[in-house]
Design a protein around this motif. Structure first.
Motif, mmCIF file in Angstrom:
data_model
loop_
_atom_site.group_PDB
_atom_site.id
_atom_site.type_symbol
_atom_site.label_atom_id
_atom_site.label_comp_id
_atom_site.label_asym_id
_atom_site.label_seq_id
_atom_site.Cartn_x
_atom_site.Cartn_y
_atom_site.Cartn_z
ATOM 1 N N ASP A 1 1.074 38.338 -13.886
ATOM 2 C CA ASP A 1 1.225 39.631 -13.532
ATOM 3 C C ASP A 1 1.600 40.123 -12.400
ATOM 4 N N PHE A 2 1.184 39.176 -11.339
ATOM 5 C CA PHE A 2 1.760 39.535 -10.092
ATOM 6 C C PHE A 2 2.931 39.379 -9.429
ATOM 7 N N VAL A 3 4.252 39.137 -10.286
ATOM 8 C CA VAL A 3 5.397 39.161 -10.266
ATOM 9 C C VAL A 3 5.862 40.484 -10.238
ATOM 10 N N VAL A 4 5.684 41.067 -9.141
ATOM 11 C CA VAL A 4 6.340 42.524 -9.036
ATOM 12 C C VAL A 4 6.624 42.923 -7.579
ATOM 13 N N SER A 5 7.399 43.862 -7.547
ATOM 14 C CA SER A 5 7.791 44.683 -6.265
ATOM 15 C C SER A 5 6.562 45.358 -5.603
ATOM 16 N N CYS A 6 6.191 45.508 -4.521
ATOM 17 C CA CYS A 6 4.886 46.254 -4.109
ATOM 18 C C CYS A 6 5.215 46.872 -2.609
ATOM 19 N N ASP B 1 -19.078 33.115 17.166
ATOM 20 C CA ASP B 1 -19.415 34.436 17.338
ATOM 21 C C ASP B 1 -18.131 35.209 17.563
ATOM 22 N N ILE B 2 -17.240 35.105 16.466
ATOM 23 C CA ILE B 2 -16.142 36.155 16.270
ATOM 24 C C ILE B 2 -16.433 36.796 14.932
ATOM 25 N N ALA B 3 -16.334 38.101 14.931
ATOM 26 C CA ALA B 3 -16.081 38.792 13.820
ATOM 27 C C ALA B 3 -14.806 39.067 13.173
ATOM 28 N N ILE B 4 -14.582 38.735 12.012
ATOM 29 C CA ILE B 4 -13.330 39.127 11.290
ATOM 30 C C ILE B 4 -13.776 40.287 10.404
ATOM 31 N N LYS B 5 -13.107 41.676 10.681
ATOM 32 C CA LYS B 5 -13.561 42.786 10.217
ATOM 33 C C LYS B 5 -13.172 42.921 8.857
ATOM 34 N N GLY B 6 -12.014 42.494 8.673
ATOM 35 C CA GLY B 6 -11.275 42.717 7.247
ATOM 36 C C GLY B 6 -10.072 41.451 6.957
ATOM 37 N N VAL B 7 -10.247 41.230 5.820
ATOM 38 C CA VAL B 7 -8.813 40.427 5.452
ATOM 39 C C VAL B 7 -8.121 41.081 4.389
ATOM 40 N N TYR B 8 -6.836 41.303 4.652
ATOM 41 C CA TYR B 8 -5.954 41.993 3.561
ATOM 42 C C TYR B 8 -5.008 41.126 3.060
ATOM 43 N N PHE B 9 -4.815 41.066 1.625
ATOM 44 C CA PHE B 9 -3.926 39.902 1.133
ATOM 45 C C PHE B 9 -2.943 40.693 -0.035
ATOM 46 N N CYS B 10 -1.993 40.146 0.118
ATOM 47 C CA CYS B 10 -0.654 40.585 -1.075
ATOM 48 C C CYS B 10 -0.744 39.403 -2.141
ATOM 49 N N PRO B 11 -0.982 39.458 -3.189
ATOM 50 C CA PRO B 11 -0.794 38.246 -4.233
ATOM 51 C C PRO B 11 0.565 38.528 -4.766
ATOM 52 N N HIS B 12 1.401 39.229 -4.668
ATOM 53 C CA HIS B 12 2.570 39.414 -5.110
ATOM 54 C C HIS B 12 3.715 38.539 -4.827
ATOM 55 N N HIS B 13 4.814 38.626 -5.483
ATOM 56 C CA HIS B 13 6.072 38.144 -5.160
ATOM 57 C C HIS B 13 6.944 38.981 -6.014
ATOM 58 N N PRO B 14 8.150 39.437 -5.411
ATOM 59 C CA PRO B 14 9.029 40.211 -6.253
ATOM 60 C C PRO B 14 9.853 39.525 -7.498
ATOM 61 N N GLU B 15 10.040 38.259 -7.385
ATOM 62 C CA GLU B 15 10.909 37.580 -8.292
ATOM 63 C C GLU B 15 10.020 36.374 -8.898
ATOM 64 N N GLY C 1 1.446 32.360 -3.373
ATOM 65 C CA GLY C 1 0.899 31.564 -4.206
ATOM 66 C C GLY C 1 0.015 31.692 -5.309
ATOM 67 N N ILE C 2 -0.379 32.970 -5.352
ATOM 68 C CA ILE C 2 -1.319 33.727 -6.383
ATOM 69 C C ILE C 2 -0.199 33.910 -7.490
ATOM 70 N N ALA C 3 0.857 34.591 -7.138
ATOM 71 C CA ALA C 3 2.048 34.919 -8.094
ATOM 72 C C ALA C 3 2.440 33.810 -8.607
ATOM 73 N N ARG C 4 2.659 32.849 -8.143
ATOM 74 C CA ARG C 4 3.414 31.501 -8.466
ATOM 75 C C ARG C 4 2.366 30.710 -9.454
ATOM 76 N N GLY C 5 1.129 31.119 -9.240
ATOM 77 C CA GLY C 5 0.098 30.422 -10.250
ATOM 78 C C GLY C 5 -0.535 29.148 -9.669
ATOM 79 N N TYR C 6 -0.282 28.853 -8.348
ATOM 80 C CA TYR C 6 -0.834 27.708 -7.515
ATOM 81 C C TYR C 6 -2.291 27.960 -7.380
ATOM 82 N N TYR C 7 -2.735 29.051 -7.123
ATOM 83 C CA TYR C 7 -4.290 29.130 -7.202
ATOM 84 C C TYR C 7 -4.289 30.514 -7.562
#
Length: 178
Positions: free
Chosen positions: A99-104, A80-94, A54-60
């Motif tokens: 600028d997030f419209v890329v293969s990754c 009482d739950i710890a989320i140690k990390g959040v990893y996200f991909c803002p890309h879309h190949p097409e 949705g980031i690549a698509r410009g929705y947010y």
């Protein structure tokens, strides 16, 4: 090395309404808190691995994603739950408008986000679990070396030849944590 519970976000942590990016639209999946509390009690560190096209698509924006993510982490913390990390991909190949419209190498089914978390947090993939609702989640986990993969039934196509544990809902996934 530590064991990790890797979770997809949309469809696993929250109900997948499509491109969820506002707190008002975020609804936790029934049973996710119980699963995460159990995992924490069993010694798992919890990490979120999520495609956010949705980031690549410009929705947010990335800022919108970060606001929602910070809120989500605080809700888990109140439980009482710890989320140690959040990893996200803002890309879309097409598809997209920026600028997030890329293969990754990070967009699932590529294993990049998982491998980054493993490296940064010294995680043992042989003792780790990945829970997702799409085959791309399962392929990314397999490519990263995670053998314990759990596919939660969803609206997405499931190739029945994939070597994964299949469950009907998030509560049933608890059986695959040890």
């Amino acid at each position: 090395m530590k064991k990790a519970l890797f979770l997809d976000r949309d469809g696993i942590i929250n109900v997948d309404f499509g491109y969820v990016h506002k707190i008002s639209d975020f609804e936790f999946v029934e049973g996710i808190m119980d699963l995460c509390r159990y995992a924490s009690d069993m010694g798992y560190e919890i990490y979120v691995i999520t495609n956010q096209a949705g980031i690549a698509r410009g929705y947010y924006s990335i800022d919108d994603f970060n606001v929602l993510t910070d809120w989500m982490i605080k809700v888990f913390k109140k439980e009482d739950i710890a989320i140690k990390g959040v990893y996200f991909c803002p890309h879309h190949p097409e598809k997209g408008t920026n600028d997030f419209v890329v293969s990754c190498k990070c967009r699932k089914p590529e294993p990049g986000m998982i491998l980054q978390a493993v490296k940064e947090h010294e995680l043992d993939v042989n003792k780790s679990v990945f829970i997702g609702d799409k085959l791309s989640d399962m392929h990314a986990a397999e490519a990263a070396g995670i053998h314990n993969r759990v596919l939660v039934a969803s609206q997405y196509h499931d190739n029945s030849t994939a070597h994964v544990h299949r469950v009907n809902n998030i509560k049933e996934a608890i059986a695959f944590l040890s």
